[in-house]
Structures are given as structure tokens and as C-alpha cells.
Design a protein around this motif. Sequence first.
Motif, PDB file in Angstrom:
ATOM      1  N   VAL A  91      44.654  46.228  25.335  1.00 17.88           N
ATOM      2  CA  VAL A  91      45.575  45.146  25.658  1.00 17.88           C
ATOM      3  C   VAL A  91      45.873  45.153  27.156  1.00 17.88           C
ATOM      4  O   VAL A  91      45.937  44.112  27.802  1.00 17.88           O
ATOM      5  CB  VAL A  91      46.868  45.273  24.831  1.00 17.88           C
ATOM      6  CG1 VAL A  91      47.904  44.276  25.292  1.00 17.88           C
ATOM      7  CG2 VAL A  91      46.554  45.059  23.359  1.00 17.88           C
ATOM      8  N   SER A  92      46.014  46.381  27.722  1.00 22.25           N
ATOM      9  CA  SER A  92      46.322  46.443  29.159  1.00 22.25           C
ATOM     10  C   SER A  92      45.185  45.830  29.970  1.00 22.25           C
ATOM     11  O   SER A  92      45.420  45.164  30.981  1.00 22.25           O
ATOM     12  CB  SER A  92      46.563  47.888  29.568  1.00 22.25           C
ATOM     13  OG  SER A  92      45.534  48.701  29.075  1.00 22.25           O
ATOM     14  N   GLU A  93      43.967  46.011  29.510  1.00 19.27           N
ATOM     15  CA  GLU A  93      42.817  45.434  30.207  1.00 19.27           C
ATOM     16  C   GLU A  93      42.830  43.904  30.091  1.00 19.27           C
ATOM     17  O   GLU A  93      42.620  43.191  31.075  1.00 19.27           O
ATOM     18  CB  GLU A  93      41.540  45.998  29.584  1.00 19.27           C
ATOM     19  CG  GLU A  93      40.290  45.780  30.400  1.00 19.27           C
ATOM     20  CD  GLU A  93      39.066  46.293  29.658  1.00 19.27           C
ATOM     21  OE1 GLU A  93      39.220  47.181  28.790  1.00 19.27           O
ATOM     22  OE2 GLU A  93      37.962  45.797  29.939  1.00 19.27           O
ATOM     23  N   GLU A  94      43.114  43.446  28.877  1.00 19.93           N
ATOM     24  CA  GLU A  94      43.176  41.997  28.657  1.00 19.93           C
ATOM     25  C   GLU A  94      44.264  41.369  29.521  1.00 19.93           C
ATOM     26  O   GLU A  94      44.069  40.314  30.116  1.00 19.93           O
ATOM     27  CB  GLU A  94      43.487  41.692  27.182  1.00 19.93           C
ATOM     28  CG  GLU A  94      42.400  42.076  26.194  1.00 19.93           C
ATOM     29  CD  GLU A  94      41.280  41.058  26.155  1.00 19.93           C
ATOM     30  OE1 GLU A  94      41.191  40.245  27.088  1.00 19.93           O
ATOM     31  OE2 GLU A  94      40.491  41.098  25.202  1.00 19.93           O
ATOM     32  N   ILE A  95      45.411  42.023  29.570  1.00 22.87           N
ATOM     33  CA  ILE A  95      46.514  41.485  30.366  1.00 22.87           C
ATOM     34  C   ILE A  95      46.168  41.573  31.845  1.00 22.87           C
ATOM     35  O   ILE A  95      46.370  40.628  32.603  1.00 22.87           O
ATOM     36  CB  ILE A  95      47.827  42.224  30.041  1.00 22.87           C
ATOM     37  CG1 ILE A  95      48.252  41.885  28.609  1.00 22.87           C
ATOM     38  CG2 ILE A  95      48.917  41.851  31.021  1.00 22.87           C
ATOM     39  CD1 ILE A  95      49.435  42.660  28.114  1.00 22.87           C
ATOM     40  N   GLY A  96      45.592  42.706  32.226  1.00 24.30           N
ATOM     41  CA  GLY A  96      45.216  42.891  33.620  1.00 24.30           C
ATOM     42  C   GLY A  96      44.278  41.809  34.121  1.00 24.30           C
ATOM     43  O   GLY A  96      44.368  41.372  35.267  1.00 24.30           O
ATOM     44  N   ALA A  97      43.378  41.354  33.232  1.00 20.32           N
ATOM     45  CA  ALA A  97      42.418  40.328  33.647  1.00 20.32           C
ATOM     46  C   ALA A  97      43.100  38.985  33.872  1.00 20.32           C
ATOM     47  O   ALA A  97      42.513  38.096  34.476  1.00 20.32           O
ATOM     48  CB  ALA A  97      41.334  40.188  32.586  1.00 20.32           C
ATOM     49  N   ARG A  98      44.318  38.820  33.376  1.00 18.65           N
ATOM     50  CA  ARG A  98      44.940  37.505  33.422  1.00 18.65           C
ATOM     51  C   ARG A  98      46.238  37.455  34.217  1.00 18.65           C
ATOM     52  O   ARG A  98      46.633  36.396  34.693  1.00 18.65           O
ATOM     53  CB  ARG A  98      45.228  37.029  32.004  1.00 18.65           C
ATOM     54  CG  ARG A  98      43.973  36.798  31.175  1.00 18.65           C
ATOM     55  CD  ARG A  98      44.340  36.598  29.722  1.00 18.65           C
ATOM     56  NE  ARG A  98      43.212  36.187  28.898  1.00 18.65           N
ATOM     57  CZ  ARG A  98      42.425  37.039  28.258  1.00 18.65           C
ATOM     58  NH1 ARG A  98      42.618  38.345  28.375  1.00 18.65           N
ATOM     59  NH2 ARG A  98      41.429  36.593  27.508  1.00 18.65           N
ATOM     60  N   VAL A  99      46.890  38.601  34.341  1.00 15.11           N
ATOM     61  CA  VAL A  99      48.248  38.566  34.867  1.00 15.11           C
ATOM     62  C   VAL A  99      48.276  38.084  36.314  1.00 15.11           C
ATOM     63  O   VAL A  99      49.169  37.332  36.718  1.00 15.11           O
ATOM     64  CB  VAL A  99      48.934  39.941  34.690  1.00 15.11           C
ATOM     65  CG1 VAL A  99      48.357  40.989  35.606  1.00 15.11           C
ATOM     66  CG2 VAL A  99      50.426  39.816  34.923  1.00 15.11           C
ATOM     67  N   VAL A 100      47.261  38.443  37.080  1.00 17.88           N
ATOM     68  CA  VAL A 100      47.239  38.008  38.478  1.00 17.88           C
ATOM     69  C   VAL A 100      47.109  36.493  38.549  1.00 17.88           C
ATOM     70  O   VAL A 100      47.776  35.827  39.351  1.00 17.88           O
ATOM     71  CB  VAL A 100      46.083  38.691  39.226  1.00 17.88           C
ATOM     72  CG1 VAL A 100      45.978  38.151  40.644  1.00 17.88           C
ATOM     73  CG2 VAL A 100      46.299  40.192  39.258  1.00 17.88           C
ATOM     74  N   ASN A 101      46.267  35.958  37.682  1.00 20.56           N
ATOM     75  CA  ASN A 101      46.100  34.509  37.670  1.00 20.56           C
ATOM     76  C   ASN A 101      47.409  33.795  37.370  1.00 20.56           C
ATOM     77  O   ASN A 101      47.711  32.768  37.956  1.00 20.56           O
ATOM     78  CB  ASN A 101      45.066  34.102  36.616  1.00 20.56           C
ATOM     79  CG  ASN A 101      43.659  34.462  37.046  1.00 20.56           C
ATOM     80  OD1 ASN A 101      43.381  34.479  38.244  1.00 20.56           O
ATOM     81  ND2 ASN A 101      42.808  34.756  36.101  1.00 20.56           N
ATOM     82  N   THR A 102      48.160  34.362  36.420  1.00 23.41           N
ATOM     83  CA  THR A 102      49.423  33.715  36.075  1.00 23.41           C
ATOM     84  C   THR A 102      50.435  33.867  37.211  1.00 23.41           C
ATOM     85  O   THR A 102      51.057  32.894  37.630  1.00 23.41           O
ATOM     86  CB  THR A 102      49.987  34.316  34.778  1.00 23.41           C
ATOM     87  OG1 THR A 102      49.114  33.955  33.719  1.00 23.41           O
ATOM     88  CG2 THR A 102      51.373  33.790  34.487  1.00 23.41           C
ATOM     89  N   LEU A 103      50.543  35.085  37.725  1.00 24.34           N
ATOM     90  CA  LEU A 103      51.531  35.302  38.780  1.00 24.34           C
ATOM     91  C   LEU A 103      51.213  34.477  40.012  1.00 24.34           C
ATOM     92  O   LEU A 103      52.107  33.962  40.671  1.00 24.34           O
ATOM     93  CB  LEU A 103      51.594  36.787  39.140  1.00 24.34           C
ATOM     94  CG  LEU A 103      52.242  37.664  38.079  1.00 24.34           C
ATOM     95  CD1 LEU A 103      52.365  39.090  38.566  1.00 24.34           C
ATOM     96  CD2 LEU A 103      53.623  37.123  37.728  1.00 24.34           C
ATOM     97  N   SER A 104      49.914  34.327  40.320  1.00 18.82           N
ATOM     98  CA  SER A 104      49.564  33.635  41.555  1.00 18.82           C
ATOM     99  C   SER A 104      50.118  32.221  41.562  1.00 18.82           C
ATOM    100  O   SER A 104      50.816  31.820  42.486  1.00 18.82           O
ATOM    101  CB  SER A 104      48.056  33.640  41.756  1.00 18.82           C
ATOM    102  OG  SER A 104      47.420  33.029  40.662  1.00 18.82           O
ATOM    103  N   TYR A 105      49.833  31.459  40.525  1.00 15.87           N
ATOM    104  CA  TYR A 105      50.308  30.077  40.603  1.00 15.87           C
ATOM    105  C   TYR A 105      51.802  29.973  40.315  1.00 15.87           C
ATOM    106  O   TYR A 105      52.484  29.097  40.838  1.00 15.87           O
ATOM    107  CB  TYR A 105      49.485  29.149  39.706  1.00 15.87           C
ATOM    108  CG  TYR A 105      49.839  29.154  38.255  1.00 15.87           C
ATOM    109  CD1 TYR A 105      50.785  28.276  37.751  1.00 15.87           C
ATOM    110  CD2 TYR A 105      49.229  30.018  37.379  1.00 15.87           C
ATOM    111  CE1 TYR A 105      51.117  28.276  36.421  1.00 15.87           C
ATOM    112  CE2 TYR A 105      49.544  30.032  36.049  1.00 15.87           C
ATOM    113  CZ  TYR A 105      50.490  29.163  35.575  1.00 15.87           C
ATOM    114  OH  TYR A 105      50.827  29.164  34.258  1.00 15.87           O
TER     115      TYR A 105
END
Lengths: 327, 326, 638
Positions: A91-105
Amino acid sequence: MGMREYILKRVILIIPMLMGISFIVFMLMYLMPGDAVDLMLALQPDTDPAYVAHIKSIYGLDQPWYIQYFYWLKQFATLNLGSSFLSGRDVSEEIGARVVNTLSYQLLAVVFSIAVAIPAGIVSAVKQYSKTDNLVMTAALLGVSFPIFFLGLMNIFLFALILGWLPSGGAHSTVFLGRDIPHDFSYYLDYLKHLALPTLTLGLASTAYNARLVRSSMLNVLREDYIMTARAKGLKERVVVYKHALRNAMLPVITVTGMQIALTLGGAPITETVFSWPGLGKYFVYAIQHRDYFVIVGITVVLGTLILVANVLIDISYKWLDPRVEF
Amino acid sequence: MADNLLEIKGLKTYFYTEDGIVRALEGIDLHIEQGETLGLVGESGCGKTVTALSVLRLVPDPPGKIIEGEILFEGVNLLALSESDMRQIRGNDISMIFQDPQSALNPVFTVDNQLREVIELHQGLDKKEARQKAIEMLDLVGIPDPEARVEDYPHQFSGGMKQRVMIAMALSCNPKMLIADEPTTNLDVTVQAQVLDMINNLRKELGTTVLLITHNLGVIAEMSDHVGVMYAGRLVEYGDADTIFHAPLHPYTIALHEAVPRVTEKKQKLGVIKGVVPNLIYPPSGCRFHPRCDFSTEVCEKEQPKGEWVGDHYVECWHRREGTKL
Amino acid sequence: MNVKTRKVSMVLSIVLLTSLVLSLFGTTAIAQEQQITKVPFTEDYSKYPPFFTITQIAPIGNKVREQYTQAVNLEMPKIGIQADFKLLEFGDLINREFNNYYGKAYSEDGFDISSFGWSVGVDPDPFDIFHSSAMTPIGNNVTFWYCPESDEMLAKARVELNQETRKDYLWRWQEIVADEKPYCVVYIPLNMWASVDTLDGFSGLLWTQNYDAASWSIPGKDTIVYATPAAVEGMLVWRWNSVYGYYCNQQIFQTLWQNDENLNQSPVLADSATEGPTIVFAPSMLDDASIEALAPDVKKCNVSSKLAEPVVFPEYFDIKIKEGIMFHDGVEMTSEDIKWSFDACVSPDTAFQGYGTFRDVYGGSEIIDKYTLRVFVGMPHAAWLRNCDVNILPKHVYGSIPITGAEAATGWMESDVNRGETVIGSGPFVFDSWEADQYWKLKKNADYWGAKYGLPDAGCDFLVLKLIPEREAARVALETGEADIVDTYYNLTIIGEELEATPGVKLWTSEQFGYQHLHFNCRNPYLANKYVRQAISHCIDRQGIVDNLLGGYGVPGRNPVAVPSWAFNTNVAPDSYDLAKARELMDMAGYRFYIIEKEVTVEGGEAGAGTSTTTLIVIGIVALIVGLAIGYMVKKKD
């Protein structure tokens, strides 16, 4: 209490809060009908029930929810969020792959919204009831009333289809998709281009709200005695507004922005769906639809932490803005 | 009438509100002599503060507007100045202190910051010099340990101290005139006297002309050389303090005196001015005081009384109460 | 108050109340004349009280389905059925119908009538949805419908290897279903893809039916971008959570057979298949002694209860694969890879959820030589070979991942293949890269082995599947050139007319392999009656639904079999939209369209019926009030 103790206390408080949140989420999740295996097999008409039971036992889905929660908690104690039923990855890997994208915008949208809302709000407060004020407030009212989904599609039509300035969705252009693409300047430029529309859409929605807030806050502050004092000193109006009024007017804006972070994160699924944006929000909804329990809890915990941290930062910035604040 | 620092002629200031036009000042004539203290007295809402704000051209616009009149400061009509010229006068030639020191200082900036601001602006000092000056000013107004306190924020000062800071700020550019709008109203009684004393001493020391606005006759008596009495946007009586306190001619002034408790006399009941402060959107016809005046006659109702100077004493009334001794 | 007065007042009250009640009864007694009116079948019945009330459910999500369910819902009162309408979350619906249902009504957490859609194969096997042995939770017969002849046809059809004979069984079965109506097929939507008009070689069939991506090409473009609406999860080779993972798998990994563009089974990896000698398969519920008694060579079917009765079927098939099939790493495929892939796929420990049918039909295998594998029959099945559609993986690459034991499930989930790190298949495309929620990128296999067998090389250098969840966004992407093909799962038919008018866009359509339907809980006391079910079927304006809700992009439904399939019985006529017929059927079901209208004639005759009743009621009420007043006064006197 000093700033350091305060931050320490807040950080320590995050842990029981996360436990509480995860407990509630677990309970709610298991109140939803069906589990991951049920849904995966729902449309495969000829699966042997014994086989289904076997698969469920592999994932521990045959246990009562509180036992499953207990196992999850045990894992979580070692900062392990478990792995996804669907993809098999951590799960940490899955979140890691996406969290930056969400935080960026999300962060860009906050910056954008503040950068636009403050001048707009100030102008319309200083020139209350003027044409500019009316224009800004009408625009803000429209912005507040448009659902973000609609606003997003309108932006796509305008900027991608009609003007052709920006890509319609996704995080990268097709030429930048792939294993061996160098992450050079043009790669990031392309990413920024893709970032523009989600940022703009989310930003516009909260800009509208923030502009109204800045305006009313500014109007209140401009009636304060110290503004008269500042004017009586012979200060230029610009100094009066931007130095003396703005900082005071920012206090409620900061509070609301802090709360907005939670709200806009809640709106992330819609924005990310409209713009095919590979972020956490869309993934969260997907995980709920597919009853990917550990992913649901994992995202909740991560987003919860982010919101709590954001709140601590807001509190700190409060102290910085207003010396009267004591922790 | 020698050497007037400030002369106000026929000043009209109106507020254009949704309910109608508030005629806050309906033709005021007033003058302040160089170096003196003029006390401006009247009930709340009679136009004292508006007069002060009009002088500084700080009447909030919208809704307020100075309609006509002249404000001559050292012979220059302030109303004709450009906004930037006016800014040169504010804080430099004329400065003002407000009635609520709690809210008159900006809570988010240090005292140093707020003091330096005005010093740097008008005196062209650099940051270091301005800070030195700020410390001097704080010392002057009797703030202990000014080097350390200058870095404090307003909320770290008591009410009286804040007013001292305000005074320091107002006087830091050696203004020719200080407008003090109810400077002691929101302070503890014990502090009030200290602050007033200080203003008085500084005035003498620095030769500053003071326009003191208050509704407190006691304060006026203690401080003023001349007194102006305002009622509903008009100046109804003007004279030297002695005259106003001992031989007032206007019924309103007399009524005001009767409403003040006195230690020297043993009165059963304080005098009360009947009725309420008039609505300035629809002011009473004729003499604005007539509905509340014990002596009003038909003429009071119909016609605005003409002001009349007897020597240094101005009264605006159809029925001057000659010989009234208080 | 003393006892006596209390008694008096009680008696008085009783007398008065009785007189009131009697007076009302008296009304009916007087007005014995009743007029019985028969409501004609042609008249709308909705103004009369309904015969019974049921609840209609549909899953949220498919707008058209929601709408047609509602449309039917509005028709039913006209034939005397009151139906509540509930839109349920998908998981809730699944739970009600499949998990804890056992034929219970909606009010008991089951269902009454549900709207749903099935997708079915070219070779239909309706056994699991319609056979009485497959009632939930064992199978997917959610309707609890039981019909001996249907059971017989289904059982025969599923083990008949001869397609012509199988067709006879299935056609007969469709006639039975048309009469019994456990399902009302409402419509068959069209699949619709939109693409740039230069796209070539696209079959307009689902990838699950025809994996033809290799033949796609766009002149002047080396990359084809395919927009899909759902998440692309990972490289779970034998398990997928959305069809899109499957799409991609099918370009990299290959199966023994696949459909050609005419939906005929054509070999890919397979060269030929030879039937072994036939034996008798007995249902596993028979005990060993009974099986012994049948014949010496009877084999016990290893799948519980899926076989209704003993059948004769080949014991095994010898499957020969082509020579010279090369995996992407240059190693030749052998029968060992096939056997290993089959075993891994069916192992319960690996928790692969695909290939449900294969798991039943596969009965183990044995390597004959480098290219031949003997595959034993686990369960007789008509489309036995077609069901051996397992992706064949290289054993020499993945053989180290356990396929049995406790480590198997996590081992595969965490394996390099699932993570997209080592993906080696044999197909015309090679895996390039993948990012969660974003894209899959496939590269042309430059050394594809297929040429010598006439299998086409990939027509483009790169094939990118791009995730775009929103239909409008996908359409903009097509118009701006960010996508070349837009998938059918966007329900493009909703904007079909607009797309047709868009320059540079080409539409591809085909009938869906599936059907949208209503199905009934046949254990519901009202719906157990087939005339009621037929009546409801005649309430459905199928053509109207196709025209108005689908914009014409669909076909009115008839049989629960894929329309393009050979098994679709074209003789069965679709049910007409005919409310009069429906009311006639309700009448046959025992719901008489009679209404008793109380027309009261009072003797003496001068007052109207209504007035006299009212008068009597008023008199009664007055009497009651007087009685109460008297009672109160009596009490007061004490």
C-alpha cells in the motif's frame, strides 16, 4: 507553552488520532456489503464456492472485522500498511506512486487561489461597491456555484479543444510515457503543462471562495481604529492596505485555507477523474469501489496525517502572523 | 484674535447613507490659536470627531464627504491640497490620537515598527536613527526601559501604556497641532490624570497646539484655554474656559453643566437634558436644540439662530441666558 | 361515583356505540344492490388499488439501465402491480442477489425484480445462470427458477461436442425461456468505438473476443494510443480486476486458440487437438459403488454437482503446439510451458480468479513429447477446447514462483511479472512499461515468430493504453490527437450522433456479447406465476428504450444469448409492448380485472346513495357525541 513543546504535543497526538480514524474506517468498510473477492468474482459466474472461501482465507477475509483490524494495527505498528488485494503491491508503494501527484496540484491550487484571491479580494474591499467590486464578486459567485466537475470539463473544452494550449488530461504526453524516457527539462515542462488544468480548475473553485473571504475580512479590518491611526500618520493608502490591513485580514483566510485543505482533498476524486490525473483521490474511490481494504485505510491514514500536519503548520503560521496568539 | 493656527470656516460634512443624508456637520466656524488648547465638548454624535477627521481629511469616503467650507492651517486651505500634500501634513504637522488605545495600535506589528514608520516617513531618518528616536519618544512619554519595550507588541502593554505609545507616536515628528480625540475615555481613572498631565506638560514643553475632544467637562476645565460647545453638528457656544464654565449663555451649555456632578455642592438630583440626541438625517427645524430646550419659543422652531460674538464669546441662540451664574 | 351510575353510563355508552356501528352496517345492508364492473383489458388499471406490491432494484452506475428500469417501473401499475424502485450500490446488489439471498424477498434482504446485465461468450453456456443445480449461492441462478426441460437441455448442451446438435438443444432451450420468462431481456446495446478515421485493421470487436491489436495500424503514426476508462491495475497474468489488464495481457501472452474476426475458433499456439477415447463421466455426488455399477470405465467428475447426470465424453485431448514458438527472451515454447501454465492457473493456492470454467474442465495433464500435451478432462464441456484459453507463460522464467503452498498467493502478487519488471510472453507485442493509473506501453516484437504461420506482425511500433476516466475528456483527447482510439466502455452511444458529425472521427460498432435484462425472484409468491412474468415482459417498450434511451444504438432484446452467436435462436419473436396483452396475462394469472363499485340504492329511493351514507354517518357521530355527553353528565352528578 513554547512552540517546540506545542509542535511535539501535536505530533504525538497524531498517533491516537490515526488509530481512531483507522478504527472508524475499518468499521465502516466492513459495513459495506461484499468484500474484494466477492466483487472480483461477481461477474465470473462459474466459480466454485469452496474456491472462493479458500481465496478469502488467503487474504484473511474470513475473519471478523475487529480481528482484521487488530492484524492491521499490528502491522501498522511497524509502519507497514499492508498490501493491496487488487494489485499485490505494498500500500505504501501504491500511495507513494500517487501522493506526489495529488500534493502537487493541490498545493499549487492553494497557492494559485491565494495569489489570485488576495489581490481580487483587496481590490473589491478597498473599492467597495465599485464596478470592479461588482465584477469580482459576480465572478466569485459564479465560481462558487459551478460544480468542480463542470468547471473542469469547461476548462478542458476551452484550453485543450478550442484553444489547444494545454493537454486535456493525464500527467504526461504520450512521447514521455515509457521506461527509458530521460527525466530532463522537457519532461518536467510537459508535466507542468499537464498540471495546469487541474490546478486551474481546483484553484478557481477555491479562489472564488477565498476572494469573498478576503473581501469581507478586509472590509472588517479597514474599519478598525489602527487603520485610521495608520492613515493619520500620513502613510500612503497602499501601505495602509498592504501593510496594516492585509496581515490582519489574513488571519481568518489562513484558518479557512487550513480547513480547505481537507475539503479540497475531499474533492480530489472528481478533479482527478475529470483530468485523468494519477492521484490519490481517484485511487481512493477505486479502492472503495473494489473494497481494497488496506488501500482504503492506508490512504485514510496518509491523508489524515497530511491534514493534521497541515493544521500544525497553519497554527504555526498563525503565531507568525499574529503575535497575540499563544500556544 | 491673533495668530490662528487653524481656522475652520463654514465646514459642512455629510454622510451619504442608505437611510439618507446624515448632516453631521452643518456649518462649523472654529479657530485655534497658536500654542493654546481648545477643548471641544458635546454629547456623543454631535460632530466632534467628524470635525477632527475633517481637519485631517480622514472622513471615510464613501459614505462621508466634506461638502463645503474651508480649513485653513497656517493660512493654507487643507481642503484644496492634493492627497499627497495632505499626507505630508498628517502625522507631521497635525497628528491625532484616538480614544481607544486598545484598538488604535496595530496588533501585529511591534511598537518599534509602528513608531519608526512615521518617523522614517516624515523625518527622513534611516532605520537606526528612527529607532533611536522611537526609544527617545518612549522615554519621553514615561515608558520604563524603552530600549527593551520598543521590541514589544501592543498587546504586551497596559491600556495606559498604549495611550502613552500613541502619544509618543503622535508627537514623534514635533507636530504643530495635536488632535486628541477623547484620549482618556477608555482608561482607568487613575491613569486618566497621568495621561492628561503628560499631554499638558508635553504641550508646554514642545509648544504644541492641542485640539482636545471630549465629552468630559472636567477634563476640559483642567486643560483648555478655550472651549467650543457642539450640538448636533453646530458649534453653539465658544469662549475662553473661564467664561464657558462660569458665565455660559447657551441653554445647552447650561444644561450640560447641570448634568455634571460636583463635589462642592450638595445637590439632590443631577440635571438631565430631556429628550434624545436629534436624528441628523432629519434634524429639527430652526434651532436644532429647540425640542430639548426649556426656553424655546416659536422663533426657535422656525429659524436657525444667528451666532453672535461678544468679544471673545460666541453664542448661537435666540435667547441668550444673560447673567446666568453657575 | 357509585357502582350503579357507572354501570348505567357504561351501558348507555355501549348502546350508543352499538347503534352507531349498526347504523353503518345498516347502510350496507340497505344498499345491497351492487354493480360489478369488469375493467376492460385495454383500460389503464393504475387508478385502482394494486393486486400486490414488489420492489424493483437496479445497480447505480449505468444510466441507461437506471432509466429503463424506471420506465418499466412506471408501466407496471397499469397492469395492477405496484412496484417500488430502489437504486442500489453495486456491492449491495451483489450481496442481495448472490450472497445471502436464498430466494428471499427484497424486504428480507433479497430481491424481487432486478435489472442487470450479463456478458456472455460466443459459445454460450447458460447452465450456470439457468440450471436449477446452479441456484445461488452455488451458481448464478439468482432467479431460483426451475424447469425440468430447461435443465435437461442445458445439461445436454454443455457436454455436446457437436455444434449442430448443441445448437438444437440451445434453440429449444431459448423457446422454453421465452415462455417461462425467468429473464426479460430488454436490449442488447451496441459496442461503439471512436477512432481517428485513418485507423486500419480494427475489427470493431471486443478484445476479449478477438485480440487483434497486432493488425491495427495508422498510416504515418508509429504509436497508437488507446483510451480506456478504467484503472489499469498490474500485470496479474491470470487474474485481472478490469478488462483492461486483460487487454494488455492478451497482446503479450498468448493462448492456444483465439477467435478470428468471424468469431470462429482459430489456433494460435496450438497446432492441432486430438480427442482421446470416450468414457463415461459421472456426477461427483454419486458414491463410488454406484459409479462402479454404471460401467467399469466410468470416471468420477472432479467438479462437484456441475454435472447433472452421467455423460459420455473423451477422457483426454492430445494438444499439439506449433514448432518454433519463441518467447520474447528467445527461448522456444514447449509442452512443458503449457503444462506448467495450466497447473499454475488452476492451483487454488495462487488465488487466481480468472478462468473459472477452465478450472472445472481441466483434469490434469501429461507431457507426451516436446510439442504435445495430453490434457485430461476434469468435467465434460461442449466448448472444452475453447475454455483452454489460458495465457501461456515461460516456465524457465517464472518457474521459481511457487504455485502451491502458502507462499503461492503472495509470491505471485509480489512477483516481478506482477510488478511489471520482468514480463516475458510470446505475443506480437513486448511489454515496455507501465505506471499505475496512467498507462501501459507495449512495443512491437521485432522477432515475432508468427510470420511463418501467417500470424501478423504488429502494425505499429508502440501501443499505449492510456487511462482517461471521463467520456468527455476521452472525446476531447481523440479530437486533439492525444488518443487514437476511444474504447467502447465509455458508452459512446450516448454521444454517438455528435461523434458521427465530428470530422476526422470514425465510429465502429458491433452488437455486445451480452444483454441487459430484468430478472425475477421466482420464489416470490407473486412472481412465481409465469403469467405474471410474461405480463411484465409485455410492459417493456423495448423498441422505445432502444430508440429513446440508446439513441437507436442497440437491438431490442429477445434471448439471453449473444446476438452474433450461432446459438442465438432467431425464431423466437421478441415480446411486444402491449399492455392489453399484459392485462390479459394478469387475468390468466388469476388477477381478475373486476372492480366492485359500491353503488348504493336506498329503499325509498328519493335520496342519492352517497347522501344517505353520509347522513347515516352524521347521525351516528351525533349519537356518539350525545352518548358521551350524557355519560359525562351522569358522572358529573356523582
